[in-house]
Design an enzyme around this catalytic site. Sequence first.
Site, PDB file in Angstrom:
ATOM      1  N   SER A  48       0.829  -1.200   0.000  1.00  0.00           N
ATOM      2  CA  SER A  48       0.000   0.000   0.000  1.00  0.00           C
ATOM      3  C   SER A  48       0.870   1.259   0.000  1.00  0.00           C
ATOM      4  O   SER A  48       1.711   1.423  -0.867  1.00  0.00           O
ATOM      5  CB  SER A  48      -0.952  -0.050   1.199  1.00  0.00           C
ATOM      6  OG  SER A  48      -1.989   0.884   1.069  1.00  0.00           O
ATOM      7  N   GLU A  73      -9.777  -4.720  -5.943  1.00  0.00           N
ATOM      8  CA  GLU A  73      -9.449  -3.456  -5.271  1.00  0.00           C
ATOM      9  C   GLU A  73      -9.218  -2.334  -6.282  1.00  0.00           C
ATOM     10  O   GLU A  73      -8.825  -2.568  -7.429  1.00  0.00           O
ATOM     11  CB  GLU A  73      -8.206  -3.625  -4.400  1.00  0.00           C
ATOM     12  CG  GLU A  73      -6.925  -3.936  -5.180  1.00  0.00           C
ATOM     13  CD  GLU A  73      -5.686  -3.846  -4.312  1.00  0.00           C
ATOM     14  OE1 GLU A  73      -5.559  -2.882  -3.548  1.00  0.00           O
ATOM     15  OE2 GLU A  73      -4.831  -4.757  -4.423  1.00  0.00           O
ATOM     16  N   HIS A  95      -7.572  -5.540  -1.036  1.00  0.00           N
ATOM     17  CA  HIS A  95      -6.334  -4.813  -0.776  1.00  0.00           C
ATOM     18  C   HIS A  95      -5.454  -5.569   0.222  1.00  0.00           C
ATOM     19  O   HIS A  95      -5.898  -5.931   1.313  1.00  0.00           O
ATOM     20  CB  HIS A  95      -6.690  -3.434  -0.228  1.00  0.00           C
ATOM     21  CG  HIS A  95      -5.540  -2.504  -0.072  1.00  0.00           C
ATOM     22  ND1 HIS A  95      -4.731  -2.121  -1.123  1.00  0.00           N
ATOM     23  CD2 HIS A  95      -5.058  -1.858   1.025  1.00  0.00           C
ATOM     24  CE1 HIS A  95      -3.825  -1.278  -0.688  1.00  0.00           C
ATOM     25  NE2 HIS A  95      -3.989  -1.105   0.612  1.00  0.00           N
TER      26      HIS A  95
END
Length: 306
Positions: free
Chosen positions: A146, A237, A267
């Site tokens: 991320s 995602e 995610h």
Amino acid sequence: MRQISAVLPPDRAWGLWASRRIIAGIMDAFGPSLAGTHVEPVDVRLADGRRVRGEWVRGRGVTRDDSGRALYYVHGSGFVLCSARTHRRLVAWLSRLTGLPVFCVEYRLAPRYRFPTAADDVRAGWDWLTGHQGYRPDRLAILGDSAGGHLTVDLLLQRDVTHPAAVALFSPLIDLSFGLARAREALRRDPAIRATDAAKLIEMYCVGTELTDPRLTLDVAGGRTLPPTLVQAGGGEMLVSDARQLAADLAAAGGDCELQVWPDQVHVFQALPRLTPEAVPAMRRVAAFLADALGTTMSRTERVAG
């Protein structure tokens, strides 16, 4: 998660506290086992005064490594939410799979600490590993998920950073404007969070700085050729578009990038093997990639059991 993130205000202390607790709870409830994991906290100062905080994590059966090889992990968080503690289960699993120790850096979070604090802390961690700890860059690999993916790419684009042997990124956030994510969201709704709500977290880190800053809008295609890279993202995602763009830009810069999009996954699904069984084969692919890059072998037990 999508409904919860929509009603918790990240700019209010109680909303931020609740968001952090919820994420930590999910990571613990659905993450891999910590059985047999050894954790060694790190809190040191470099000669130039920079502080490095984090933890060495050695999964079950992993002892102090004398091969001079290790992994550097940059956790995700939207620059706001997570920590080395929330990611300990994922990092320990990675250590078990590879047989290597992993240093997970504890960078400072927004809103208290703004850009470029997190990026500078990640750089300090790398300098500590390759300087004070004596690791050769070509015997290290960097991983991030991320926002940790953004921090990792920022580090590698810096001209004075000697590159590691390999890079692996889970659901990397690259476009901080969320333009790519919003375009994807128009086609398929992300089950975990809305682009508008995710962007609020990023704004807390970037406030006072234009996104045109070259350390926020990263010029991957026009930058350095990066090391061999594996990028994994979930097909369900919104950041799958970031992953695809990053892979294309890495190739345009002359790099070697393998992109794996796992259908219908969320995610950073790799952190949630108790929720999604696809995490196991995905992590085995990561371990095999790292073993090839670093000249090591996967644990025989983990090859079978995951």
